[in-house]
Design an enzyme around this catalytic site. Structure first.
Site, PDB file in Angstrom:
ATOM      1  N   SER A 175      43.851  36.004  49.120  1.00 57.09           N
ATOM      2  CA  SER A 175      43.110  37.072  49.786  1.00 57.09           C
ATOM      3  C   SER A 175      42.083  36.516  50.769  1.00 57.09           C
ATOM      4  O   SER A 175      41.558  35.420  50.597  1.00 57.09           O
ATOM      5  CB  SER A 175      42.403  37.946  48.750  1.00 57.09           C
ATOM      6  OG  SER A 175      43.318  38.411  47.780  1.00 57.09           O
TER       7      SER A 175
HETATM    8  N1  SAH Z   1      43.703  36.924  44.411  1.00 55.09           N
HETATM    9  C1  SAH Z   1      44.746  35.936  44.537  1.00 55.09           C
HETATM   10  C2  SAH Z   1      46.096  36.435  45.003  1.00 55.09           C
HETATM   11  C3  SAH Z   1      46.238  37.789  45.561  1.00 55.09           C
HETATM   12  S1  SAH Z   1      47.897  38.202  45.962  1.00 55.09           S
HETATM   13  C4  SAH Z   1      44.297  34.848  45.455  1.00 55.09           C
HETATM   14  O1  SAH Z   1      43.360  35.088  46.226  1.00 55.09           O
HETATM   15  O2  SAH Z   1      44.885  33.795  45.415  1.00 55.09           O
HETATM   16  C5  SAH Z   1      48.244  39.291  44.598  1.00 55.09           C
HETATM   17  C6  SAH Z   1      48.895  38.651  43.435  1.00 55.09           C
HETATM   18  O3  SAH Z   1      49.204  39.689  42.512  1.00 55.09           O
HETATM   19  C7  SAH Z   1      50.222  37.949  43.723  1.00 55.09           C
HETATM   20  O4  SAH Z   1      50.140  36.620  43.328  1.00 55.09           O
HETATM   21  C8  SAH Z   1      51.243  38.742  42.892  1.00 55.09           C
HETATM   22  O5  SAH Z   1      52.267  37.923  42.344  1.00 55.09           O
HETATM   23  C9  SAH Z   1      50.368  39.326  41.799  1.00 55.09           C
HETATM   24  N2  SAH Z   1      50.881  40.499  41.112  1.00 55.09           N
HETATM   25  C10 SAH Z   1      51.582  41.549  41.605  1.00 55.09           C
HETATM   26  N3  SAH Z   1      51.854  42.441  40.635  1.00 55.09           N
HETATM   27  C11 SAH Z   1      51.327  41.943  39.473  1.00 55.09           C
HETATM   28  C12 SAH Z   1      51.264  42.403  38.121  1.00 55.09           C
HETATM   29  N4  SAH Z   1      51.809  43.547  37.717  1.00 55.09           N
HETATM   30  N5  SAH Z   1      50.606  41.631  37.224  1.00 55.09           N
HETATM   31  C13 SAH Z   1      50.042  40.464  37.574  1.00 55.09           C
HETATM   32  N6  SAH Z   1      50.073  39.976  38.835  1.00 55.09           N
HETATM   33  C14 SAH Z   1      50.686  40.709  39.786  1.00 55.09           C
END
Ligand code: SAH
Length: 224
Positions: free
Chosen positions: A68
């Site tokens: 993000s």
């Molecule tokens: N905040 C993190 C990544 C954000 S992207 C950073 O800054 O690195 C959002 C993430 O949510 C992705 O890695 C995706 O795989 C995850 N995601 C999507 N649906 C999900 C769920 N049901 N449970 C857990 N993670 C999930």
């Protein structure tokens, strides 16, 4: 300045990023700014993109996901109003960057990531950085983490069509959930739900854009 040397380049860039978050994006919580100044974001981005680690933008990571944008990390964290003694649940841990910020500001962080490869990498990276107050697992975060509820704060870093009911029920009274909600990727709002004695209070903090939250209480299909 350390004796006989200069502060490293990444530290200077990180300080510039924090100054921008305060001056241009009006992040006001000093503890949040201090945490952003402390955590080395370049350690969380792919090698080829390290030079861009302190620009205010999202960047691609493994498994087709994104780390993000620094502003949205700071803003969502600020909206949780952490004081230091909280038990926090994070959903969508990705690289673990937001996890590290939360773990710097709260007592304990439970984090869930859907992609096993990302979760494994995040665990190694966070251990390497010395964090001892994080428990991170692979799974579907839309169900919350029943074994460790209730939580003082829940942060969801992926966009959901609606607010997953289990997350609200796993909040303490007075606890806060921050989550992007909307019917499509282009139409998401940053929502804060506060659990009250009698129900919930919902506030809208404007437009945002996240990858989809995929799970039982999120998007049902396998779109990435
Ligand atoms: N905040 C993190 C990544 C954000 S992207 C950073 O800054 O690195 C959002 C993430 O949510 C992705 O890695 C995706 O795989 C995850 N995601 C999507 N649906 C999900 C769920 N049901 N449970 C857990 N993670 C999930």
């Amino acid at each position: 300045m350390p004796p006989g040397g200069t502060r490293d380049d990444m530290t200077i860039r990180r300080q510039q990023m924090v100054a921008m978050l305060a001056d241009e994006f009006h992040i006001r919580d000093v503890r949040v700014l201090e945490a952003m100044a402390k955590i080395p974001r370049h350690r969380f981005v792919p090698d080829a993109l390290k030079a861009q680690a302190y620009r205010d933008g999202a960047l691609p990571i493994a498994s087709g996901q994104t780390i993000s944008q620094p502003y949205i990390v700071a803003r969502m964290t600020e909206l949780l109003e952490l004081k230091g003694n909280e038990k926090v649940l994070e959903i969508g841990a990705g690289t673990g960057y937001q996890t590290a910020i939360l773990a710097t500001l709260a007592r304990k962080v439970f984090a869930i990531e859907r992609h096993d490869a990302l979760a494994r990498e995040a665990n190694l990276r966070l251990a390497d950085l010395g964090f001892r107050n994080i428990t991170l697992k692979t799974g579907d975060g839309t169900k919350g983490w029943d074994a460790y509820h209730p939580f003082d704060a829940i942060l969801v870093a992926a966009g959901s069509p609606e607010i997953p009911a289990p997350l609200v029920s796993q909040l303490k009274v007075g606890g806060k959930l921050v989550i992007p909600v909307g019917g499509s990727r282009e139409d998401q709002r940053l929502i804060r739900v506060t659990r009250t004695e009698s129900g919930t209070k919902t506030e809208d903090f404007g437009p945002c854009m996240f990858v989809p939250l995929i799970g039982v209480h999120g998007w049902k299909d396998q779109q990435q």
